[in-house]
Design an enzyme around this catalytic site. Sequence first.
Site, mmCIF file in Angstrom:
data_model
loop_
_atom_site.group_PDB
_atom_site.id
_atom_site.type_symbol
_atom_site.label_atom_id
_atom_site.label_comp_id
_atom_site.label_asym_id
_atom_site.label_seq_id
_atom_site.Cartn_x
_atom_site.Cartn_y
_atom_site.Cartn_z
ATOM 1 N N ASP A 1 0.867 -1.182 0.000
ATOM 2 C CA ASP A 1 0.000 0.000 0.000
ATOM 3 C C ASP A 1 0.904 1.232 0.000
ATOM 4 O O ASP A 1 2.110 1.128 0.256
ATOM 5 C CB ASP A 1 -0.938 0.010 1.213
ATOM 6 C CG ASP A 1 -0.197 0.026 2.544
ATOM 7 O OD1 ASP A 1 0.793 -0.721 2.670
ATOM 8 O OD2 ASP A 1 -0.587 0.785 3.443
ATOM 9 N N GLU B 1 -0.048 -0.923 5.771
ATOM 10 C CA GLU B 1 1.063 -0.398 6.576
ATOM 11 C C GLU B 1 0.973 1.106 6.779
ATOM 12 O O GLU B 1 1.187 1.604 7.882
ATOM 13 C CB GLU B 1 2.404 -0.746 5.905
ATOM 14 C CG GLU B 1 3.606 -0.575 6.825
ATOM 15 C CD GLU B 1 4.186 0.833 6.879
ATOM 16 O OE1 GLU B 1 4.933 1.136 7.820
ATOM 17 O OE2 GLU B 1 3.886 1.652 5.992
HETATM 18 ZN ZN LIG Z 1 6.922 1.659 4.157
#
Ligand SMILES: [Zn+2]
Length: 493
Positions: free
Chosen positions: A119, A184
């Site tokens: 992501d 994340e």
């Molecule tokens: Zn990262």
Amino acid sequence: MKNNSVAVVLLLLAAGVHSFGFDELTRYVDTHKEEYVQALREWVAVESDSSDITKRSELHRMMELVVEKLQHLGGKVEMVDIGMQELPDGSTVALPKVVTAEFGSNVSDVTVCVYGHVDVQPAQKEDGWSTDPYNLTDINGNLYGRGASDNKAPVLAWIHAVEAYQALKIDLPVNVKFIIEGMEETGSNGLAAMIEAQKDTFFSDVDYIIISDCGWLSSRPALTYGTRGNCYFLAEVEGPKQDLHSGVHGGTVIEPMTDLIGILDTMISPDGSILIPGIMDAVSAFSHDEWRFYQDIEFDMDSYRAKIGVDQLMYNNKTELLAHRWRYPTVSIHGIEGAFSAPGTKTVIPAKVTAKFSIRQVPDMDPAVVEKQVTDHLHSEFAKRKSPNKLKVRMVIGAKPWLADPKHPLYQAGKAAVKRAFNTEPDLIREGGTIPIARTFQDVTEKNIIMLPIGGFDDGLHSQNEKMSRYNYIEGTKLFIAYLHEVAQITKD
Ligand SMILES: [Zn+2]
Ligand SMILES: *[C@@H]1O[C@H](CO)[C@@H](O)[C@H](O)[C@H]1NC(C)=O
Ligand SMILES: *[C@@H]1O[C@H](CO)[C@@H](O)[C@H](O)[C@H]1NC(C)=O
Ligand SMILES: *[C@@H]1O[C@H](CO)[C@@H](O)[C@H](O)[C@H]1NC(C)=O
């Protein structure tokens, strides 16, 4: 015929003494580098922004691309459902599945698990990008695109490292597992629970965890052995029941903003000392060994100063500066919600203001203790003001720091791999930022972790014009190939 095969075997044995096929593997990488760049282009083209709920289908598609790529290599690949994300309005939306994969399962071999994320942070051309952030663009050997360095190229480099061994039919020196997530950038929602749940299954035979989600400090390769944690606070001061006009009411009320600024100013001195009682007590002493690492680190204060555009830094020698960036806590005040911040000269007295500040955590600070120290301190400072306003202090994030032993064989293997791939010694560095999942891996799986970055120091993560250089991407792939060999030399513990 027979003699020929004997000769071939002898030749192979002789080759084995000198190398494990590293030259062949690096040649393979060199001849496939355009394909690697193309693979990165395809991944960067997916706007897998985990913070924007309207992009969730792109994020799901991104995870599918990861699966495809890993399946193509014949790994045992799974998509693990990690449940739903609750939105502020109470509705829910599916979290992107976590992708796991396994290559090799020889129990007598070391097993490493590579963590990465696909992501990205938000990006729009209008934010000030020189190129379309989702169209990977090569300018002078730098590949510009959102997520190029954080963290798509490093994930691809690991996959390509495995692929190179396979393509040349060289046995993988270790079993390799992957765990790739898609949340994340917004706090790895759902991942800690998944790691906990798979502790005795997927993670049971993992010996070491490798994270390549950070960068070098200079043009010299680096091994990262620590990250700071972060405690994030909201301090709200509430006064009148509505915003007031300073011309009409100024001078009659005790203003929430004045109270808030007053107490915020008691946390840190102009020279950077934290004034909250007790906070520094838990900070581990700066050891002689550590001091020695710092001496060897390649870091130019002037170019750092110029890069961030300041006239003067808080400390004027390298060791002090890096130590305060990596291994001491700091207080940063980020913003005040409810304050007047638009252009112009509105003469408002805001009725309720909420300061946002954070304290970077280092060993052996404990967020629960820090929460109490900060809350007590602010309330005691507030009490001194004898204000009728109401103060509320809340800690909304309490992420612990992570620290590894840079003398562990994992790091020796890292040094050997850097030597092999770059013919130099790495810097041993820490990160001032927070990678909370490192601490989660350590606490839940109790495995040793190494951070093995390939990103450049100037990649502009989370910023406009993020890039990954071709050099770092391609040579980084060779570093990972070398690392798989070197880590296999560690006797299993
Ligand atoms: Zn990262
Ligand atoms: C497993 O690895 C050991 C040591 O590396 C090797 O001797 C053995 O042949 C391997 N077993 C299989 C089934 O590949
Ligand atoms: C990406 O940029 C290149 C070069 O500017 C352009 O030719 C190409 O059409 C762009 N691709 C997309 C998908 O926008
Ligand atoms: C840097 O600062 C530290 C701490 O103040 C001091 O011990 C050290 O001698 C300084 N180093 C240099 C090169 O000035």
